[in-house]
Write a protein that holds these residues in place. Structure first.
Motif, mmCIF file in Angstrom:
data_model
loop_
_atom_site.group_PDB
_atom_site.id
_atom_site.type_symbol
_atom_site.label_atom_id
_atom_site.label_comp_id
_atom_site.label_asym_id
_atom_site.label_seq_id
_atom_site.Cartn_x
_atom_site.Cartn_y
_atom_site.Cartn_z
ATOM 1 N N LYS A 93 0.795 -1.226 0.000
ATOM 2 C CA LYS A 93 0.000 0.000 0.000
ATOM 3 C C LYS A 93 0.831 1.282 0.000
ATOM 4 C CE LYS A 93 -4.188 -1.865 2.087
ATOM 5 N NZ LYS A 93 -5.123 -1.772 3.239
ATOM 6 N N THR A 94 2.150 1.143 0.103
ATOM 7 C CA THR A 94 3.003 2.314 -0.098
ATOM 8 C C THR A 94 3.882 2.116 -1.333
ATOM 9 O OG1 THR A 94 4.681 1.479 1.453
ATOM 10 C CG2 THR A 94 2.990 2.919 2.328
ATOM 11 N N CYS A 95 3.624 1.049 -2.068
ATOM 12 C CA CYS A 95 4.167 0.806 -3.413
ATOM 13 C C CYS A 95 5.645 0.456 -3.476
ATOM 14 C CB CYS A 95 3.939 2.019 -4.328
ATOM 15 S SG CYS A 95 2.218 2.515 -4.466
ATOM 16 N N SER A 96 6.366 0.466 -2.386
ATOM 17 C CA SER A 96 7.812 0.344 -2.445
ATOM 18 C C SER A 96 8.342 -0.787 -1.574
ATOM 19 C CB SER A 96 8.445 1.685 -2.040
ATOM 20 O OG SER A 96 9.458 1.549 -1.103
ATOM 21 N N PHE A 97 9.583 -1.207 -1.865
ATOM 22 C CA PHE A 97 10.207 -2.282 -1.082
ATOM 23 C C PHE A 97 10.487 -1.856 0.354
ATOM 24 C CE2 PHE A 97 15.083 -1.705 -1.393
ATOM 25 C CZ PHE A 97 14.987 -0.335 -1.510
ATOM 26 N N LYS A 98 10.400 -0.553 0.639
ATOM 27 C CA LYS A 98 10.585 -0.088 2.010
ATOM 28 C C LYS A 98 9.485 -0.610 2.928
ATOM 29 C CE LYS A 98 14.364 2.225 1.503
ATOM 30 N NZ LYS A 98 15.609 1.772 2.170
ATOM 31 N N ASN A 123 9.948 7.073 1.039
ATOM 32 C CA ASN A 123 9.295 5.762 1.002
ATOM 33 C C ASN A 123 9.264 5.069 2.359
ATOM 34 O OD1 ASN A 123 8.799 5.985 -1.743
ATOM 35 N ND2 ASN A 123 10.672 4.942 -2.330
ATOM 36 N N THR A 124 10.362 5.180 3.105
ATOM 37 C CA THR A 124 10.408 4.555 4.430
ATOM 38 C C THR A 124 9.365 5.177 5.350
ATOM 39 O OG1 THR A 124 12.750 4.006 4.214
ATOM 40 C CG2 THR A 124 11.852 4.067 6.438
ATOM 41 N N ALA A 125 9.275 6.501 5.321
ATOM 42 C CA ALA A 125 8.287 7.184 6.161
ATOM 43 C C ALA A 125 6.869 6.754 5.795
ATOM 44 C CB ALA A 125 8.434 8.700 6.012
ATOM 45 N N ASN A 126 6.570 6.692 4.505
ATOM 46 C CA ASN A 126 5.244 6.251 4.079
ATOM 47 C C ASN A 126 4.919 4.866 4.619
ATOM 48 O OD1 ASN A 126 4.787 8.588 2.589
ATOM 49 N ND2 ASN A 126 5.583 7.716 0.691
ATOM 50 N N ALA A 127 5.922 3.975 4.575
ATOM 51 C CA ALA A 127 5.717 2.588 5.015
ATOM 52 C C ALA A 127 5.474 2.509 6.516
ATOM 53 C CB ALA A 127 6.921 1.742 4.623
ATOM 54 N N PHE A 128 6.242 3.260 7.307
ATOM 55 C CA PHE A 128 6.050 3.230 8.760
ATOM 56 C C PHE A 128 4.737 3.902 9.145
ATOM 57 C CE2 PHE A 128 10.416 1.917 8.895
ATOM 58 C CZ PHE A 128 10.569 1.259 10.112
ATOM 59 N N ILE A 129 4.367 4.969 8.446
ATOM 60 C CA ILE A 129 3.089 5.628 8.725
ATOM 61 C C ILE A 129 1.931 4.663 8.480
ATOM 62 C CG2 ILE A 129 1.481 7.388 7.854
ATOM 63 C CD1 ILE A 129 3.967 9.163 7.370
ATOM 64 N N ILE A 154 -2.811 6.715 3.782
ATOM 65 C CA ILE A 154 -4.203 6.292 3.605
ATOM 66 C C ILE A 154 -4.945 6.534 4.910
ATOM 67 C CG2 ILE A 154 -5.723 4.333 3.152
ATOM 68 C CD1 ILE A 154 -3.433 3.170 1.428
ATOM 69 N N GLU A 155 -4.275 6.155 5.993
ATOM 70 C CA GLU A 155 -4.811 6.391 7.336
ATOM 71 C C GLU A 155 -3.638 6.521 8.282
ATOM 72 O OE1 GLU A 155 -7.476 4.110 10.767
ATOM 73 O OE2 GLU A 155 -7.166 3.193 8.805
ATOM 74 N N ARG A 156 -3.600 7.603 9.033
ATOM 75 C CA ARG A 156 -2.478 7.829 9.953
ATOM 76 C C ARG A 156 -2.536 6.861 11.133
ATOM 77 N NH1 ARG A 156 0.787 12.101 11.959
ATOM 78 N NH2 ARG A 156 0.848 12.780 9.782
ATOM 79 N N SER A 157 -1.405 6.268 11.422
ATOM 80 C CA SER A 157 -1.287 5.454 12.622
ATOM 81 C C SER A 157 -1.152 6.383 13.823
ATOM 82 C CB SER A 157 -0.055 4.544 12.523
ATOM 83 O OG SER A 157 -0.158 3.679 11.424
ATOM 84 N N GLU A 158 -1.949 6.177 14.844
ATOM 85 C CA GLU A 158 -1.926 7.068 15.998
ATOM 86 C C GLU A 158 -0.611 7.012 16.757
ATOM 87 O OE1 GLU A 158 -5.256 6.299 18.467
ATOM 88 O OE2 GLU A 158 -6.744 6.952 16.969
ATOM 89 N N ASN A 159 0.133 5.931 16.594
ATOM 90 C CA ASN A 159 1.401 5.799 17.315
ATOM 91 C C ASN A 159 2.594 6.313 16.524
ATOM 92 O OD1 ASN A 159 0.837 3.627 15.591
ATOM 93 N ND2 ASN A 159 2.164 2.217 16.709
ATOM 94 N N LYS A 367 -6.280 4.754 -7.653
ATOM 95 C CA LYS A 367 -7.595 4.359 -8.141
ATOM 96 C C LYS A 367 -8.401 3.624 -7.069
ATOM 97 C CE LYS A 367 -6.174 3.884 -12.988
ATOM 98 N NZ LYS A 367 -6.028 2.948 -14.142
ATOM 99 N N ASP A 368 -7.693 2.975 -6.153
ATOM 100 C CA ASP A 368 -8.365 2.153 -5.137
ATOM 101 C C ASP A 368 -8.480 2.831 -3.777
ATOM 102 O OD1 ASP A 368 -8.559 0.239 -7.066
ATOM 103 O OD2 ASP A 368 -7.052 -1.110 -6.230
ATOM 104 N N TYR A 369 -7.617 3.825 -3.507
ATOM 105 C CA TYR A 369 -7.599 4.464 -2.187
ATOM 106 C C TYR A 369 -7.524 5.981 -2.339
ATOM 107 C CZ TYR A 369 -6.521 -0.175 -0.338
ATOM 108 O OH TYR A 369 -6.563 -1.514 -0.012
ATOM 109 N N LYS A 370 -8.084 6.669 -1.376
ATOM 110 C CA LYS A 370 -7.952 8.116 -1.305
ATOM 111 C C LYS A 370 -6.705 8.430 -0.496
ATOM 112 C CE LYS A 370 -10.338 12.376 0.002
ATOM 113 N NZ LYS A 370 -11.565 12.961 0.617
ATOM 114 N N LEU A 371 -5.695 8.958 -1.162
ATOM 115 C CA LEU A 371 -4.434 9.268 -0.490
ATOM 116 C C LEU A 371 -4.463 10.700 0.038
ATOM 117 C CD1 LEU A 371 -1.854 7.676 -2.960
ATOM 118 C CD2 LEU A 371 -3.207 6.595 -1.164
#
Length: 390
Positions: A93-98, A123-129, A154-159, A367-371
């Protein structure tokens, strides 16, 4: 259960948590040793959990052959693709190998810490988020202001706490380290974190399980070089159990920022100093000025052992091959993946070539998610500003 070992002195020791440095202080990477043999079972990343510190859920990359690039290079070209590509069975869901790195790092970290801090250029930040919400740990992300617009959620993790850094990627890394020292927090480790590398090594296992051999060439764009070290470590584990050929490693960087290319041309372990490249690079995620290069077990040793190559690619060359990929497969590549792919036109390779497509499918994801654009929780420009972060 795994143990750890130093590439330099060979010391074997237990993992006490975030043990990314040899106890003797060697200038070396630390790597894992596992008692289990190659025994794939199950789906996703869990399929190769016998060679990972902890089991983790997540999608494996997909392996595809390119008829177009096979014809261009007069070789058999395969892609190991990290992407959002539902039609091919991979949904990062963040499109990358990160994303693979983040999942493994988070699973590892929650076993040893209450909070971690790390830096990212996108990319790393997107993946952890995206994935931190699945784990019982607090995450502090330090991201340079110049690349902040590349973040999405897509949705912020509260942590997760996101910190915008007025400065370079080096500054972001420095502040992440300082913050971890000031607070009850661990520095996540980046490419020195073997949990990250052992998850990325699954690219090697996917190929080996399919063909029961190694490719003649392995090609990957590099920032830190974590993925290349991971693939090579995966090859080493397989070679101890099976009689396989040694792949020639090709690392690729985005001109004009080519520290590894420049050092390797001189066969030097030392990386020269460079100005902040973020304003100059097409593939900004390849802007790491401190790659895993000169230390024992790093890229210098890997290129030496495999008689490898280091290649620089221009923005124009990257974009041109990206269009060819889009025409053949119908999805768009990340700039870094285009940079790696363009190396195919600069190497005289025969046999089987495996190219790591490090990110693709953002257009398909939309196309599938609201970013949403990521909003920072704090903005800092100095060490004193760290005190405001909660």
């Amino acid at each position: 259960m795994y143990v750890l070992s130093c590439y330099s002195c060979g010391e074997v020791f237990k993992d006490w948590g975030f043990a990314f440095q040899c106890p003797h202080g060697c200038n070396s990477l630390v790597h894992t040793k596992y008692p289990g043999k190659f025994s794939p079972k199950g789906e996703g990343l869990r399929r190769y959990s016998f060679w990972m510190p902890f089991e983790v859920d997540g999608d494996l990359p997909v392996l595809v052959k390119s008829e177009e690039f096979s014809e261009i290079t007069d070789a058999e070209v395969f892609f190991v693709v990290h992407a959002y590509w539902p039609e091919m069975g991979v949904r990062l869901k963040t499109c990358s190998f990160k994303e693979v790195e983040a999942l493994s790092s988070l699973r590892y970290s929650e076993n040893f810490a209450e909070a971690i801090a790390l830096a990212s250029v996108g990319n790393t930040a997107n993946a952890f988020i995206e994935h931190a919400k699945k784990f019982d740990i607090k995450v502090y992300l330090f991201v340079p202001e110049k690349v902040f617009s590349d973040l999405f959620e897509i949705e912020r993790s509260e942590n997760v706490t996101v910190v915008k850094v007025k400065g370079s990627y080096d500054d972001a890394q420095k502040f992440a380290r300082m913050f971890s020292e000031k607070k009850r927090c661990k520095f996540e480790g980046g490419g020195r974190n073997f949990a990250r590398r052992d998850a990325l090594a699954t690219s090697c296992y996917v190929y080996f399980e399919k063909f029961k051999e190694m490719p003649d060439y392995y090609v990957q764009p590099i920032g830190s070089g974590t993925g290349v070290v991971a693939f090579y470590e995966g090859y080493r584990r397989i070679s101890k159990e099976f009689n396989v050929k040694k792949p020639k490693i090709i690392v690729v960087q985005n001109e004009p920022f080519t520290p590894v290319v420049d050092a390797w041309k001189k066969r030097s372990r030392e990386i020269n100093s460079y100005e902040d490249p973020l304003d100059k690079l097409y593939a900004k995620v390849l802007s790491n000025r401190n790659p895993l290069y000169g230390m024992k077990g790093g890229l210098y040793d890997i290129l030496s052992d495999t008689e490898g190559e280091a290649i620089g690619i221009s923005e124009a060359e990257a974009k041109r091959v990206g269009k060819i990929f889009k025409k053949e497969f119908g999805i768009s590549l990340h700039p870094a993946a285009e940079v790696g792919l363009a190396a195919l036109e600069k190497i005289n390779a025969k046999g089987k070539i495996l190219v790591n497509i490090t990110g693709a499918g953002l257009d398909r994801l939309k196309k599938d998610y609201k970013l949403r654009k990521v909003k920072e929780d704090f903005v800092i420009s100095s060490e004193d500003d760290l005190e405001m972060i909660e």
